[in-house]
Design a protein around this motif. Sequence first.
Motif, short mmCIF file in Angstrom:
data_model
loop_
_atom_site.label_atom_id
_atom_site.label_comp_id
_atom_site.label_asym_id
_atom_site.label_seq_id
_atom_site.Cartn_x
_atom_site.Cartn_y
_atom_site.Cartn_z
N ASP A 3 -6.95 10.95 4.21
CA ASP A 3 -7.08 11.23 5.37
C ASP A 3 -8.76 11.02 5.61
O ASP A 3 -9.22 10.81 6.72
N GLY A 27 2.55 -1.96 4.06
CA GLY A 27 2.23 -0.28 4.52
C GLY A 27 3.87 0.55 4.68
O GLY A 27 4.97 0.17 3.96
N PHE A 28 3.17 1.80 3.75
CA PHE A 28 4.28 2.69 3.50
C PHE A 28 4.53 3.82 4.71
O PHE A 28 2.57 4.13 5.15
N ALA A 29 4.93 4.70 5.34
CA ALA A 29 4.58 5.37 6.40
C ALA A 29 5.33 6.78 5.96
O ALA A 29 6.47 6.52 5.62
N ALA A 30 4.83 7.78 5.54
CA ALA A 30 5.77 9.21 5.45
C ALA A 30 5.36 10.02 6.08
O ALA A 30 4.30 10.65 6.93
N GLU A 31 6.90 10.07 6.74
CA GLU A 31 6.16 11.33 8.15
C GLU A 31 7.51 11.77 7.94
O GLU A 31 8.69 12.67 7.12
N ASP A 80 -9.79 2.95 6.89
CA ASP A 80 -7.90 2.90 6.34
C ASP A 80 -7.65 1.89 5.41
O ASP A 80 -8.26 0.30 5.91
N ILE A 81 -7.56 1.55 4.27
CA ILE A 81 -7.26 0.68 3.04
C ILE A 81 -6.06 -0.34 4.05
O ILE A 81 -6.84 -1.75 4.36
N LEU A 82 -5.40 0.23 4.53
CA LEU A 82 -4.58 -1.11 5.14
C LEU A 82 -5.03 -1.67 6.95
O LEU A 82 -4.52 -2.74 6.20
N LYS A 102 -1.53 -1.46 12.22
CA LYS A 102 -2.39 -1.30 10.98
C LYS A 102 -2.46 -2.65 10.98
O LYS A 102 -3.00 -3.27 9.73
N MET A 144 0.95 -0.93 -0.45
CA MET A 144 -0.09 -0.07 -0.03
C MET A 144 0.86 1.08 0.07
O MET A 144 1.36 1.87 1.66
N VAL A 145 1.28 1.89 -1.47
CA VAL A 145 2.01 3.00 -0.82
C VAL A 145 1.29 4.59 -1.67
O VAL A 145 2.00 5.35 -1.05
N ASN A 175 -11.85 8.95 6.88
CA ASN A 175 -11.54 7.67 5.53
C ASN A 175 -11.23 6.99 6.08
O ASN A 175 -10.51 6.59 6.87
N1 CTP Z 1 -2.99 4.30 4.34
C1 CTP Z 1 -4.49 3.44 4.00
N2 CTP Z 1 -5.74 4.21 3.83
C2 CTP Z 1 -5.78 5.60 4.73
C3 CTP Z 1 -4.34 6.06 5.21
C4 CTP Z 1 -3.54 4.98 5.08
O1 CTP Z 1 -4.04 2.87 3.72
N3 CTP Z 1 -6.61 6.35 4.39
C5 CTP Z 1 -2.21 3.33 4.38
C6 CTP Z 1 -0.98 4.37 3.06
O2 CTP Z 1 -1.14 3.77 2.12
C7 CTP Z 1 0.06 3.69 3.65
C8 CTP Z 1 0.48 3.70 5.27
O3 CTP Z 1 -1.44 3.51 5.32
O4 CTP Z 1 0.56 2.82 3.86
C9 CTP Z 1 0.49 4.72 5.65
O5 CTP Z 1 -0.12 5.67 5.85
P1 CTP Z 1 0.46 6.91 6.28
O6 CTP Z 1 0.65 8.15 5.22
O7 CTP Z 1 1.65 7.31 7.01
O8 CTP Z 1 -0.63 7.98 6.75
P2 CTP Z 1 -1.20 7.36 8.68
O9 CTP Z 1 -1.32 5.99 8.47
O10 CTP Z 1 -2.65 8.04 8.02
O11 CTP Z 1 -0.69 8.09 9.59
P3 CTP Z 1 -0.33 9.54 10.18
O12 CTP Z 1 -1.57 10.52 9.21
O13 CTP Z 1 -1.20 10.02 11.30
O14 CTP Z 1 1.22 9.92 9.87
#
Ligand code: CTP
Length: 414
Positions: free
Chosen positions: A293, A339-343, A322-324, A358, A287-288, A320
């Motif tokens: 959110d 999963g990917f995490a953008a930090e 959370d698909i992951l 997750k 899940m990239v 929304n």
């Molecule tokens: N993801 C997802 N569905 C969402 C939000 C995130 O599937 N509604 C998945 C992304 O594809 C990714 C992972 O969750 O693989 C992490 O997403 P991230 O951007 O880090 O956001 P959050 O999990 O929402 O955490 P935060 O915003 O609190 O840092």
Amino acid sequence: MTQRILLIVSGGIAAYKSLELVRLLRRKGIAVRAVLTESAEKFVTPLSLGVLTEDHVFGQLFDLKEEREIGHIQLSRQADLIVIAPATANILAKMANGIADDLATTILLATDKPVLAVPAMNVRMWHHRATQRNLERLRADGIHIMEPDDGDMACGEYGKGRLPEPEAIAREIERLLALPPLPDPLTDQPDFAPPPNKGGLAGRHVLITAGPTHEPIDPVRFIANRSSGKQGFAIAAAAAQAGARVTLVAGPVALPTPAGVKRVDVETAREMLGAVEAALPADVAIMVAAVADWRTADAVGQKIKKDGSGAPAPLALVENPDILATLGTSSSRPALLIGFAAETQNVTEHAQAKLAKKGADWIVANDVSGDVMGGETNAIHIVTADGVESWADMPKAAVASRLIEKVANVFRAD
Ligand code: CTP
């Protein structure tokens, strides 16, 4: 160091496009040496290719002068990548059967370098069982094959078999040049195990999300983010190259579909979840996507107008799905969930927390405080229950191929 391509042009009406390909590659600083088959010389001349490559163009095997100056074995080893464009049904058939009856096919049998074949032929020749059988065998042998385009054919028919545009071929060449070098099966792998990234995911279904989502506010406005989709698309391309069946659920991005990948375009997070669930079961899910959110509580059908009071329009948001996390608890949870995490800060700590929250097996964390979103390179940390593995900054295509190699190793270990 300058990267070098050995370009084999075989005989077909699309051979003229090889000239444009050479021009594009030279412009990218890639050196090209060309070999023409006997029938290709009917479509392009050694002179025009020689002018563009600024090198001698090779033609006949057993040309005494050529063999003395640079033998066919040497020719086959001096490039970083061998590209056959266009590759006719005939040269593919010879390659699949190990036939070496001219300079081009002798080079292809003698080489220890990666090979990319870009087929172009009549639609019926492409769909013929013999051609498809040969392609299957070549893929199993580790040859990279680009899918031909659909369209009008020179012969007046319509269908699959057109040579992809030179820009697309040049992009695929750049992607392959960024891959780590292949181990030498004769010296590095005495047990003759399949080299990494070559069919390591054959028979597996890999499901990937990529890009942003757009959440409508009204008919002309939406909530979005800076995700370009490049990393997810590169992973989809690498998974397909490793032999997987790949479903790529893509948010709104203007990127070409990687060869051999099934793409499902979506706009919103809820559509993305629906497309992901419809694509299950999968062996691996990566899940990239940078899923939004939040979405507006009620997207309205008419454009929101200023009311004249100077007060901003109220924008109520709801979370929304959370698909992951949904996949993490699903009864059809893929065996490997990534999963990917953008930090922007405390990258690995936050990724570790996300792993548990997750229900993922790996979290690939990247620091997006720089220009990762939309940029060409990525430095990542892979967080698993066993610890953290950090990779140096590298092109997104190299991240993709190494990640897919790591995924394939999980299944090899099974
Ligand atoms: N993801 C997802 N569905 C969402 C939000 C995130 O599937 N509604 C998945 C992304 O594809 C990714 C992972 O969750 O693989 C992490 O997403 P991230 O951007 O880090 O956001 P959050 O999990 O929402 O955490 P935060 O915003 O609190 O840092």
